[in-house]
Write a protein that holds these residues in place. Structure first.
Motif, PDB file in Angstrom:
ATOM      1  N   SER A  44      10.328   9.783  17.709  1.00 31.44           N
ATOM      2  CA  SER A  44       9.453  10.913  18.009  1.00 31.44           C
ATOM      3  C   SER A  44       7.982  10.573  17.782  1.00 31.44           C
ATOM      4  O   SER A  44       7.110  11.430  17.932  1.00 31.44           O
ATOM      5  CB  SER A  44       9.840  12.131  17.158  1.00 31.44           C
ATOM      6  OG  SER A  44       9.574  11.896  15.790  1.00 31.44           O
ATOM      7  N   GLY A  45       7.705   9.308  17.403  1.00 29.26           N
ATOM      8  CA  GLY A  45       6.324   8.848  17.279  1.00 29.26           C
ATOM      9  C   GLY A  45       5.774   8.796  15.870  1.00 29.26           C
ATOM     10  O   GLY A  45       4.588   8.522  15.675  1.00 29.26           O
ATOM     11  N   VAL A  46       6.621   9.040  14.868  1.00 31.52           N
ATOM     12  CA  VAL A  46       6.165   9.023  13.481  1.00 31.52           C
ATOM     13  C   VAL A  46       6.173   7.584  12.952  1.00 31.52           C
ATOM     14  O   VAL A  46       7.119   6.831  13.181  1.00 31.52           O
ATOM     15  CB  VAL A  46       7.070   9.901  12.591  1.00 31.52           C
ATOM     16  CG1 VAL A  46       6.593   9.878  11.145  1.00 31.52           C
ATOM     17  CG2 VAL A  46       7.100  11.332  13.110  1.00 31.52           C
ATOM     18  N   GLU A  47       5.100   7.203  12.272  1.00 29.96           N
ATOM     19  CA  GLU A  47       5.036   5.890  11.616  1.00 29.96           C
ATOM     20  C   GLU A  47       5.676   6.031  10.237  1.00 29.96           C
ATOM     21  O   GLU A  47       5.243   6.851   9.430  1.00 29.96           O
ATOM     22  CB  GLU A  47       3.593   5.415  11.496  1.00 29.96           C
ATOM     23  CG  GLU A  47       2.930   5.192  12.859  1.00 29.96           C
ATOM     24  CD  GLU A  47       1.452   4.837  12.740  1.00 29.96           C
ATOM     25  OE1 GLU A  47       0.950   4.729  11.600  1.00 29.96           O
ATOM     26  OE2 GLU A  47       0.798   4.691  13.783  1.00 29.96           O
ATOM     27  N   VAL A  48       6.706   5.229   9.987  1.00 31.38           N
ATOM     28  CA  VAL A  48       7.535   5.416   8.790  1.00 31.38           C
ATOM     29  C   VAL A  48       7.445   4.213   7.857  1.00 31.38           C
ATOM     30  O   VAL A  48       7.750   3.079   8.245  1.00 31.38           O
ATOM     31  CB  VAL A  48       9.019   5.641   9.166  1.00 31.38           C
ATOM     32  CG1 VAL A  48       9.840   5.954   7.906  1.00 31.38           C
ATOM     33  CG2 VAL A  48       9.167   6.747  10.193  1.00 31.38           C
ATOM     34  N   ALA A  49       7.030   4.480   6.625  1.00 31.65           N
ATOM     35  CA  ALA A  49       7.115   3.493   5.548  1.00 31.65           C
ATOM     36  C   ALA A  49       8.076   4.047   4.503  1.00 31.65           C
ATOM     37  O   ALA A  49       8.106   5.253   4.258  1.00 31.65           O
ATOM     38  CB  ALA A  49       5.751   3.223   4.926  1.00 31.65           C
ATOM     39  N   VAL A  50       8.876   3.179   3.920  1.00 31.17           N
ATOM     40  CA  VAL A  50       9.911   3.601   2.981  1.00 31.17           C
ATOM     41  C   VAL A  50       9.707   2.891   1.644  1.00 31.17           C
ATOM     42  O   VAL A  50       9.442   1.692   1.611  1.00 31.17           O
ATOM     43  CB  VAL A  50      11.327   3.285   3.519  1.00 31.17           C
ATOM     44  CG1 VAL A  50      12.395   3.826   2.572  1.00 31.17           C
ATOM     45  CG2 VAL A  50      11.523   3.848   4.927  1.00 31.17           C
ATOM     46  N   VAL A  51       9.836   3.641   0.563  1.00 28.38           N
ATOM     47  CA  VAL A  51       9.893   3.058  -0.780  1.00 28.38           C
ATOM     48  C   VAL A  51      11.273   3.348  -1.337  1.00 28.38           C
ATOM     49  O   VAL A  51      11.713   4.504  -1.341  1.00 28.38           O
ATOM     50  CB  VAL A  51       8.812   3.649  -1.712  1.00 28.38           C
ATOM     51  CG1 VAL A  51       9.010   3.166  -3.145  1.00 28.38           C
ATOM     52  CG2 VAL A  51       7.422   3.267  -1.226  1.00 28.38           C
ATOM     53  N   VAL A  52      11.974   2.310  -1.775  1.00 28.89           N
ATOM     54  CA  VAL A  52      13.328   2.495  -2.296  1.00 28.89           C
ATOM     55  C   VAL A  52      13.359   2.279  -3.804  1.00 28.89           C
ATOM     56  O   VAL A  52      12.668   1.413  -4.334  1.00 28.89           O
ATOM     57  CB  VAL A  52      14.342   1.542  -1.612  1.00 28.89           C
ATOM     58  CG1 VAL A  52      14.624   1.975  -0.201  1.00 28.89           C
ATOM     59  CG2 VAL A  52      13.843   0.098  -1.647  1.00 28.89           C
ATOM     60  N   GLY A  53      14.161   3.086  -4.471  1.00 36.36           N
ATOM     61  CA  GLY A  53      14.406   2.905  -5.893  1.00 36.36           C
ATOM     62  C   GLY A  53      15.557   1.937  -6.108  1.00 36.36           C
ATOM     63  O   GLY A  53      16.139   1.410  -5.157  1.00 36.36           O
ATOM     64  N   GLY A  54      15.908   1.733  -7.364  1.00 32.46           N
ATOM     65  CA  GLY A  54      16.989   0.801  -7.674  1.00 32.46           C
ATOM     66  C   GLY A  54      17.980   1.325  -8.690  1.00 32.46           C
ATOM     67  O   GLY A  54      18.833   0.587  -9.172  1.00 32.46           O
ATOM     68  N   GLY A  55      17.886   2.619  -9.025  1.00 27.72           N
ATOM     69  CA  GLY A  55      18.714   3.193 -10.078  1.00 27.72           C
ATOM     70  C   GLY A  55      20.198   3.191  -9.810  1.00 27.72           C
ATOM     71  O   GLY A  55      20.992   3.364 -10.733  1.00 27.72           O
ATOM     72  N   ASN A  56      20.599   3.001  -8.558  1.00 22.39           N
ATOM     73  CA  ASN A  56      22.022   2.910  -8.244  1.00 22.39           C
ATOM     74  C   ASN A  56      22.619   1.580  -8.673  1.00 22.39           C
ATOM     75  O   ASN A  56      23.839   1.428  -8.741  1.00 22.39           O
ATOM     76  CB  ASN A  56      22.251   3.111  -6.744  1.00 22.39           C
ATOM     77  CG  ASN A  56      21.448   2.130  -5.899  1.00 22.39           C
ATOM     78  OD1 ASN A  56      20.293   1.818  -6.207  1.00 22.39           O
ATOM     79  ND2 ASN A  56      22.048   1.646  -4.825  1.00 22.39           N
ATOM     80  N   ILE A  57      21.754   0.599  -8.956  1.00 27.79           N
ATOM     81  CA  ILE A  57      22.205  -0.730  -9.362  1.00 27.79           C
ATOM     82  C   ILE A  57      21.783  -1.032 -10.800  1.00 27.79           C
ATOM     83  O   ILE A  57      22.570  -1.507 -11.618  1.00 27.79           O
ATOM     84  CB  ILE A  57      21.645  -1.804  -8.409  1.00 27.79           C
ATOM     85  CG1 ILE A  57      22.156  -1.548  -6.981  1.00 27.79           C
ATOM     86  CG2 ILE A  57      22.012  -3.213  -8.879  1.00 27.79           C
ATOM     87  CD1 ILE A  57      21.487  -2.397  -5.916  1.00 27.79           C
TER      88      ILE A  57
END
Length: 239
Positions: A44-57
């Motif tokens: 849809s034209g959105v610029e996406v940056a992602v920050v991921v956590g690590g608490g599941n590991i």
């Protein structure tokens, strides 16, 4: 046709959210759902940056018998595992993706370079920031606030297991009250635990709005980007 209300976003995904109902590790259904939603909003034209956590590991701050700095570095490595898993899920959907790490590991990811990250976003690539800030004693929430300020993101979307901000833990208190709107100063004064105080102050100082919402319901990422009123909206003080 409904249009997105944001052009460039930071999507912060906690490690716990990636674990889904399993509670530990990476849940394939969850990560595939997230990847599909990211694909939709990118289309849809959105610029996406992602920050991921690590608490599941691995969660460094809960390792009381270990040196805190060492434990935090281990947590940063856990975020890289999550980032690579999300990259794989996105690329299976033909979404061009780059992982950038705050700690250099060139065989598997690019080092974080602000201008390069912005260029990737302008070219329509999803950028996943891993390795936290590269420093111990800082959370991935702080990473999200810092990267949002650096790349001029319009908003941070904070994807959690719960569907917003409550006055107490809704998983323990069925009578917990959900907030629809908050100011950052209220988050700090009431100790609501939306983000840690460093991240909250950074967002407040840089006037970066935050939307806290539940990741478990399919399509919620797209709903938030399109302006649907879900979750809790956190912003600076009213004039």
């Amino acid at each position: 046709m409904q249009k997105p209300i944001f052009k460039r976003i930071i999507l912060k995904i906690s490690g716990e959210a990636l674990a889904g109902k399993k509670g530990f590790g990476i849940d394939p259904d969850t990560i595939n759902s997230i990847a599909h939603q990211i694909m939709e909003i990118r289309q849809s034209g959105v610029e996406v940056a992602v920050v991921v956590g690590g608490g599941n590991i691995w969660r460094g701050r809960s390792s009381k018998d270990m040196d805190r700095a060492t434990a935090d570095y281990m947590g940063m490595l856990a975020t890289v595992i999550n980032a690579l898993a999300l990259q794989d899920a996105l690329e299976k959907r033909d979404v061009p993706t780059r992982v950038q790490t705050a700690i250099e590991m060139r065989q598997i990811a690019e080092p974080y370079i602000r201008r390069k990250a912005i260029r990737h976003l302008e070219k329509g690539r999803v950028v996943i920031f891993a390795g936290g800030t590269g420093n111990p004693f800082f959370s991935t929430d702080t990473t999200a606030a810092l990267r949002a300020a650096e790349i001029d993101a319009e908003v941070i979307l904070l994807a959690k297991r719960v569907d917003g901000v409550y006055d107490s833990d809704p998983e323990k208190n069925p009578d917990a009250k959900k907030f629809s709107d908050l100011e950052y100063i209220d988050v700090l004064n009431k100790g609501l635990g939306v983000m840690d105080s460093t991240a909250t102050s950074l967002c407040m100082d840089n006037k970066i709005p935050l939307i806290v919402f539940g990741i478990n319901e399919e399509g919620n990422i797209k709903k938030v980007v399109m302006g649907d009123k879900i979750g809790t909206y956190v912003k600076g003080e009213s004039k």
